[in-house]
Design an enzyme around this catalytic site. Structure first.
Site, short mmCIF file in Angstrom:
data_model
loop_
_atom_site.label_atom_id
_atom_site.label_comp_id
_atom_site.label_asym_id
_atom_site.label_seq_id
_atom_site.Cartn_x
_atom_site.Cartn_y
_atom_site.Cartn_z
N ASP A 140 69.92 -61.65 74.93
CA ASP A 140 69.20 -60.96 73.86
C ASP A 140 70.22 -60.28 72.93
O ASP A 140 71.23 -60.89 72.57
CB ASP A 140 68.22 -59.96 74.47
CG ASP A 140 67.02 -59.68 73.57
OD1 ASP A 140 67.23 -59.36 72.38
OD2 ASP A 140 65.88 -59.76 74.04
N SER A 141 70.01 -59.04 72.58
CA SER A 141 70.88 -58.36 71.62
C SER A 141 72.26 -58.08 72.18
O SER A 141 72.47 -58.10 73.40
CB SER A 141 70.23 -57.04 71.18
OG SER A 141 69.04 -57.29 70.46
N ASP A 175 62.36 -61.05 51.83
CA ASP A 175 60.91 -61.05 52.03
C ASP A 175 60.44 -62.30 52.78
O ASP A 175 61.23 -63.21 53.08
CB ASP A 175 60.17 -60.88 50.71
CG ASP A 175 60.41 -62.02 49.73
OD1 ASP A 175 60.65 -63.17 50.18
OD2 ASP A 175 60.34 -61.78 48.51
N ASN A 180 69.49 -64.88 68.24
CA ASN A 180 69.02 -63.57 68.69
C ASN A 180 70.04 -62.48 68.36
O ASN A 180 70.05 -61.95 67.27
CB ASN A 180 68.71 -63.62 70.19
CG ASN A 180 67.83 -62.48 70.62
OD1 ASN A 180 68.00 -61.34 70.18
ND2 ASN A 180 66.87 -62.75 71.50
N TYR A 189 62.44 -66.94 56.93
CA TYR A 189 63.25 -66.56 58.09
C TYR A 189 62.46 -65.63 59.01
O TYR A 189 61.53 -64.94 58.58
CB TYR A 189 64.52 -65.84 57.65
CG TYR A 189 65.41 -66.63 56.74
CD1 TYR A 189 65.95 -67.86 57.14
CD2 TYR A 189 65.74 -66.17 55.46
CE1 TYR A 189 66.77 -68.59 56.29
CE2 TYR A 189 66.56 -66.89 54.61
CZ TYR A 189 67.08 -68.11 55.03
OH TYR A 189 67.89 -68.82 54.19
#
Length: 246
Positions: free
Chosen positions: A157-158, A54, A109, A59
């Protein structure tokens, strides 16, 4: 093709997704990009939402990947090029423990595991680095186990991996995916259509069709007028699963 909405518009700011072996979708959400985001799970039909991490932890979860035990690694999207406040962390299979693995990143990332699950790859967006982390055990770095095998020109990125251990990194703002071998050496790239005309530059992520080398790359056109697109191509080998095995 029939498209179905399983999660309505919300404030989670979803950024990454992985599939648990129980079939549930685990989604990393950046929240407000400042105070804290979440990792939550839902059934494939959108029901039974459960918050795993949560906002109180502080984070900004951006991406995640499961290991074979059902634990997962996730990246923390905090910081900037001169303020390394982000990182990569490991969550135990029962989701009770969060262990920092690679701290002090300038916006953690993408994150991906090699097929043997003894190496985790991380992209550092603001510093433009590809990290290779050798593991002694889940969430534990092996002695002398970290390296930066590649320094990007631009913002990574990813990422995804294939069964040969190759690593695919989406390049944000460049309309392309760079491909590295299991040692982190560049071996190829995939260029998106109309790149030279300045379109489809916002290439952010990709996914393999399970059990195949069929690769789908996600992008959008910023203010270029061509909207968001998904492109289909072939990877160098079949993709590794997005879900835990046991």
């Amino acid at each position: 093709m029939v498209l179905t909405t399983i999660l309505e518009k919300n404030d989670y700011s979803a950024a990454g997704l992985a599939i648990h072996n129980n079939g549930k979708l685990f989604i990393a959400g950046l929240g407000d990009f400042e105070t804290g985001g979440t990792v939550f799970s839902i059934n494939p039909d959108g029901s039974d939402m459960e918050v795993i991490i949560d906002e109180s932890h502080g984070y900004l979860p951006d991406d995640l990947v499961f290991d074979e035990n059902g634990g997962f690694y996730f990246t923390d999207f905090k910081g900037n090029s001169s303020q390394p406040d982000g990182g990569m962390l490991y969550v135990s299979p029962d989701f009770s423990e969060i262990t920092p693995v690679l701290p002090n990143l300038s916006i953690g990332n993408g994150v991906a595991l090699n097929p043997e699950e003894n190496t985790v790859w991380v992209s550092e967006l603001s510093a433009g680095r590809l990290h290779r982390v050798s593991l002694a055990s889940p969430g534990e770095i092996a002695p002398f186990g970290t390296a930066v095998p590649y320094q990007f020109t631009g913002t990574p990125d990813s990422m995804r991996t294939d069964v040969d251990g190759n690593v695919y990194v989406a390049m944000y703002g460049q309309a392309r995916v760079l491909v590295f071998n299991r040692n982190g050496l560049p071996i190829g790239q995939i260029l998106l259509p109309k790149r030279d005309e300045g379109h489809n530059l916002r290439s952010t992520s990709m996914a393999f069709k399970p059990g195949t080398n069929e690769l789908f790359i996600f992008t959008n056109d910023w203010n270029g007028g061509e909207g968001s697109q998904i492109f289909q191509t072939k990877g160098f080998a079949n993709g590794t699963p997005m879900y835990s095995h046991k």
